[in-house]
Design a protein around this motif. Structure first.
Motif, PDB file in Angstrom:
ATOM      1  N   GLY A  26       0.786  -1.168  -0.040  1.00 58.60           N
ATOM      2  CA  GLY A  26      -0.008  -0.119  -0.132  1.00 58.60           C
ATOM      3  C   GLY A  26       0.807   1.303   0.040  1.00 58.60           C
ATOM      4  N   VAL A  27       1.654   1.211   0.781  1.00 59.70           N
ATOM      5  CA  VAL A  27       2.633   2.433   0.857  1.00 59.70           C
ATOM      6  C   VAL A  27       3.488   2.540  -0.524  1.00 59.70           C
ATOM      7  CG1 VAL A  27       4.849   3.218   2.039  1.00 59.70           C
ATOM      8  CG2 VAL A  27       2.856   2.455   3.251  1.00 59.70           C
ATOM      9  N   LYS A  28       4.063   1.426  -0.950  1.00 60.71           N
ATOM     10  CA  LYS A  28       4.801   1.549  -2.152  1.00 60.71           C
ATOM     11  C   LYS A  28       4.207   2.083  -3.355  1.00 60.71           C
ATOM     12  CE  LYS A  28       7.668  -1.188  -5.240  1.00 60.71           C
ATOM     13  NZ  LYS A  28       7.946  -2.868  -5.553  1.00 60.71           N
ATOM     14  N   THR A  29       2.906   1.562  -3.448  1.00 61.19           N
ATOM     15  CA  THR A  29       1.903   1.947  -4.737  1.00 61.19           C
ATOM     16  C   THR A  29       1.533   3.469  -4.480  1.00 61.19           C
ATOM     17  OG1 THR A  29      -0.161   1.205  -3.576  1.00 61.19           O
ATOM     18  CG2 THR A  29       0.888  -0.199  -5.110  1.00 61.19           C
ATOM     19  N   ARG A  30       1.339   3.846  -3.173  1.00 63.06           N
ATOM     20  CA  ARG A  30       1.033   5.448  -3.064  1.00 63.06           C
ATOM     21  C   ARG A  30       2.167   6.421  -3.508  1.00 63.06           C
ATOM     22  NH1 ARG A  30      -2.397   2.167  -0.605  1.00 63.06           N
ATOM     23  NH2 ARG A  30      -4.591   2.840  -0.355  1.00 63.06           N
ATOM     24  N   VAL A  31       3.270   5.880  -2.836  1.00 66.62           N
ATOM     25  CA  VAL A  31       4.526   6.498  -3.285  1.00 66.62           C
ATOM     26  C   VAL A  31       4.828   6.639  -4.655  1.00 66.62           C
ATOM     27  CG1 VAL A  31       7.168   6.730  -2.890  1.00 66.62           C
ATOM     28  CG2 VAL A  31       5.746   6.324  -0.969  1.00 66.62           C
ATOM     29  N   ASN A  32       4.792   5.563  -5.360  1.00 63.85           N
ATOM     30  CA  ASN A  32       4.912   5.298  -6.760  1.00 63.85           C
ATOM     31  C   ASN A  32       3.924   6.372  -7.354  1.00 63.85           C
ATOM     32  OD1 ASN A  32       6.991   3.668  -6.748  1.00 63.85           O
ATOM     33  ND2 ASN A  32       5.937   1.826  -7.134  1.00 63.85           N
ATOM     34  N   SER A  33       2.825   6.459  -6.805  1.00 61.62           N
ATOM     35  CA  SER A  33       1.777   7.352  -7.657  1.00 61.62           C
ATOM     36  C   SER A  33       2.090   8.738  -7.411  1.00 61.62           C
ATOM     37  CB  SER A  33       0.161   7.060  -6.812  1.00 61.62           C
ATOM     38  OG  SER A  33      -0.367   8.035  -7.434  1.00 61.62           O
ATOM     39  N   ALA A  34       2.793   9.008  -6.403  1.00 57.36           N
ATOM     40  CA  ALA A  34       3.253  10.500  -6.122  1.00 57.36           C
ATOM     41  C   ALA A  34       4.335  10.974  -7.163  1.00 57.36           C
ATOM     42  CB  ALA A  34       3.659  10.808  -4.958  1.00 57.36           C
ATOM     43  N   PHE A  35       5.316   9.918  -7.377  1.00 60.50           N
ATOM     44  CA  PHE A  35       6.176  10.069  -8.342  1.00 60.50           C
ATOM     45  C   PHE A  35       5.813  10.298  -9.732  1.00 60.50           C
ATOM     46  CE2 PHE A  35       9.154   7.966  -5.148  1.00 60.50           C
ATOM     47  CZ  PHE A  35       9.801   9.029  -4.959  1.00 60.50           C
ATOM     48  N   GLN A  36       4.719   9.639 -10.069  1.00 60.33           N
ATOM     49  CA  GLN A  36       4.255   9.661 -11.583  1.00 60.33           C
ATOM     50  C   GLN A  36       2.711  10.458 -11.524  1.00 60.33           C
ATOM     51  OE1 GLN A  36       3.829   5.593 -12.558  1.00 60.33           O
ATOM     52  NE2 GLN A  36       6.123   5.142 -12.412  1.00 60.33           N
ATOM     53  N   SER A  37       2.684  11.244 -10.338  1.00 56.82           N
ATOM     54  CA  SER A  37       1.481  12.009 -10.655  1.00 56.82           C
ATOM     55  C   SER A  37       0.038  11.201 -10.762  1.00 56.82           C
ATOM     56  CB  SER A  37       1.584  13.183 -11.168  1.00 56.82           C
ATOM     57  OG  SER A  37       2.820  14.028 -10.857  1.00 56.82           O
ATOM     58  N   ARG A  38       0.040  10.116 -10.940  1.00 55.74           N
ATOM     59  CA  ARG A  38      -1.096   9.243 -11.162  1.00 55.74           C
ATOM     60  C   ARG A  38      -2.467   9.586 -10.273  1.00 55.74           C
ATOM     61  NH1 ARG A  38       0.577   3.276 -11.054  1.00 55.74           N
ATOM     62  NH2 ARG A  38       2.513   4.081 -10.241  1.00 55.74           N
ATOM     63  N   HIS A  39      -2.005   9.930  -8.889  1.00 51.30           N
ATOM     64  CA  HIS A  39      -2.967  10.401  -8.143  1.00 51.30           C
ATOM     65  C   HIS A  39      -3.752  11.752  -8.260  1.00 51.30           C
ATOM     66  CE1 HIS A  39       0.280  12.792  -6.671  1.00 51.30           C
ATOM     67  NE2 HIS A  39      -0.387  13.611  -6.160  1.00 51.30           N
ATOM     68  N   LEU A  40      -3.130  12.513  -9.274  1.00 55.99           N
ATOM     69  CA  LEU A  40      -3.663  13.613  -9.463  1.00 55.99           C
ATOM     70  C   LEU A  40      -4.772  13.527 -10.611  1.00 55.99           C
ATOM     71  CD1 LEU A  40      -0.624  16.283  -9.526  1.00 55.99           C
ATOM     72  CD2 LEU A  40      -2.579  16.131  -7.894  1.00 55.99           C
ATOM     73  N   ARG A  41      -4.426  12.525 -11.510  1.00 51.94           N
ATOM     74  CA  ARG A  41      -5.430  12.181 -12.604  1.00 51.94           C
ATOM     75  C   ARG A  41      -6.391  11.425 -12.231  1.00 51.94           C
ATOM     76  NH1 ARG A  41      -0.167  11.034 -15.275  1.00 51.94           N
ATOM     77  NH2 ARG A  41      -0.090   8.812 -14.591  1.00 51.94           N
ATOM     78  N   MET A  42      -6.372  10.923 -10.854  1.00 50.29           N
ATOM     79  CA  MET A  42      -7.545  10.056 -10.228  1.00 50.29           C
ATOM     80  C   MET A  42      -8.214  11.240  -9.453  1.00 50.29           C
ATOM     81  SD  MET A  42      -5.545   6.340  -9.487  1.00 50.29           S
ATOM     82  CE  MET A  42      -5.973   6.617  -7.837  1.00 50.29           C
ATOM     83  N   GLY A  43      -7.708  12.313  -9.405  1.00 50.13           N
ATOM     84  CA  GLY A  43      -8.816  13.299  -8.569  1.00 50.13           C
ATOM     85  C   GLY A  43      -8.346  13.532  -7.245  1.00 50.13           C
ATOM     86  N   MET A  44      -7.258  12.747  -6.773  1.00 50.11           N
ATOM     87  CA  MET A  44      -6.760  12.932  -5.467  1.00 50.11           C
ATOM     88  C   MET A  44      -5.620  13.905  -5.047  1.00 50.11           C
ATOM     89  SD  MET A  44      -5.072   9.736  -3.182  1.00 50.11           S
ATOM     90  CE  MET A  44      -6.380   8.995  -2.606  1.00 50.11           C
ATOM     91  N   SER A  45      -5.651  14.822  -4.302  1.00 52.95           N
ATOM     92  CA  SER A  45      -4.761  15.702  -4.102  1.00 52.95           C
ATOM     93  C   SER A  45      -3.683  15.232  -3.339  1.00 52.95           C
ATOM     94  CB  SER A  45      -5.432  16.887  -2.957  1.00 52.95           C
ATOM     95  OG  SER A  45      -5.472  16.351  -1.618  1.00 52.95           O
ATOM     96  N   THR A  46      -2.560  15.796  -3.728  1.00 60.80           N
ATOM     97  CA  THR A  46      -1.192  15.346  -2.882  1.00 60.80           C
ATOM     98  C   THR A  46      -1.327  15.209  -1.401  1.00 60.80           C
ATOM     99  OG1 THR A  46       0.065  16.488  -4.415  1.00 60.80           O
ATOM    100  CG2 THR A  46       1.087  15.922  -2.917  1.00 60.80           C
ATOM    101  N   GLU A  47      -1.879  16.153  -0.795  1.00 67.34           N
ATOM    102  CA  GLU A  47      -2.237  16.122   0.846  1.00 67.34           C
ATOM    103  C   GLU A  47      -3.148  14.876   0.958  1.00 67.34           C
ATOM    104  OE1 GLU A  47      -3.055  18.907  -1.230  1.00 67.34           O
ATOM    105  OE2 GLU A  47      -1.510  20.297  -0.728  1.00 67.34           O
ATOM    106  N   GLU A  48      -3.951  14.724   0.289  1.00 67.64           N
ATOM    107  CA  GLU A  48      -4.822  13.518   0.691  1.00 67.64           C
ATOM    108  C   GLU A  48      -3.902  12.097   0.314  1.00 67.64           C
ATOM    109  OE1 GLU A  48      -9.419  13.969  -0.834  1.00 67.64           O
ATOM    110  OE2 GLU A  48      -7.845  14.078  -2.270  1.00 67.64           O
ATOM    111  N   LEU A  49      -3.080  12.075  -0.671  1.00 72.80           N
ATOM    112  CA  LEU A  49      -2.138  11.045  -0.798  1.00 72.80           C
ATOM    113  C   LEU A  49      -1.096  10.685   0.332  1.00 72.80           C
ATOM    114  CD1 LEU A  49      -1.261   8.873  -2.912  1.00 72.80           C
ATOM    115  CD2 LEU A  49       0.400  10.327  -3.625  1.00 72.80           C
TER     116      LEU A  49
END
Length: 162
Positions: A26-49
């Motif tokens: 879970g931590v690894k996928t979220r950290v990887n998402s932060a590096f590739q900004s996938r969370h932003l494309r999914m509508g999640m803010s960096t603060e939420e991540l």
């Protein structure tokens, strides 16, 4: 101390490698998402991540803490009590298998497991890990709470069922 939280801790202890792998993933996928900004494309803010990563890290802290709590209590037991608890709860051996392994009667296994559980619960209490402490620390834990609920609601708790 009753045996509900102490048994919960033992069963959770046997599942720790699986729980830690899931938390690490879970931590690894979220950290990887932060590096590739996938969370932003999914509508999640960096603060939420970051909040999710911090929640998972706190979850892992609790799990690691549980490992030390259980190990400390097990280390306070006699070798015989420790071995029989490990065989029954952690290694998930049947009473019959324990009887054969230790060369004792089946009835003696039942008595020794019960006595070892009592000694373990007492060791937890003496170390300061009371029912209240477990309740405060783990009642809302998404990994530990279901184990506790199952032990509380199962009239004939068997570690092998988990």
């Amino acid at each position: 101390m009753n045996k509900n939280w102490s048994n919960t801790a033992l069963v959770a202890y046997s599942l720790l490698p699986k729980i830690v792998r899931e938390l690490n993933f879970g931590v690894k996928t979220r950290v990887n998402s932060a590096f590739q900004s996938r969370h932003l494309r999914m509508g999640m803010s960096t603060e939420e991540l970051i909040g999710e990563i911090l929640d998972l890290t706190d979850e892992k802290r609790k799990i690691v803490n549980l490992r030390f709590v259980v190990q400390e209590a097990l280390d306070r037991l006699s070798t015989a009590d420790k071995n029989i608890l490990i065989a029954r709860i952690i290694d998930k051996k049947t009473y019959q298998a324990i009887s054969e392994e230790f060369g004792i009667s089946l009835r003696t296994v039942f008595r020794r497991v019960s006595a070892a559980e009592e000694a373990y619960a007492s060791a937890l209490s003496r170390a300061g890990f009371t029912e209240d402490w477990f309740e405060k620390e783990y009642i809302n834990d998404k990994y530990i709470s279901p184990i506790h609920d199952r032990i509380m609601n199962d009239k004939y708790f068997v570690a092998k069922n988990l």
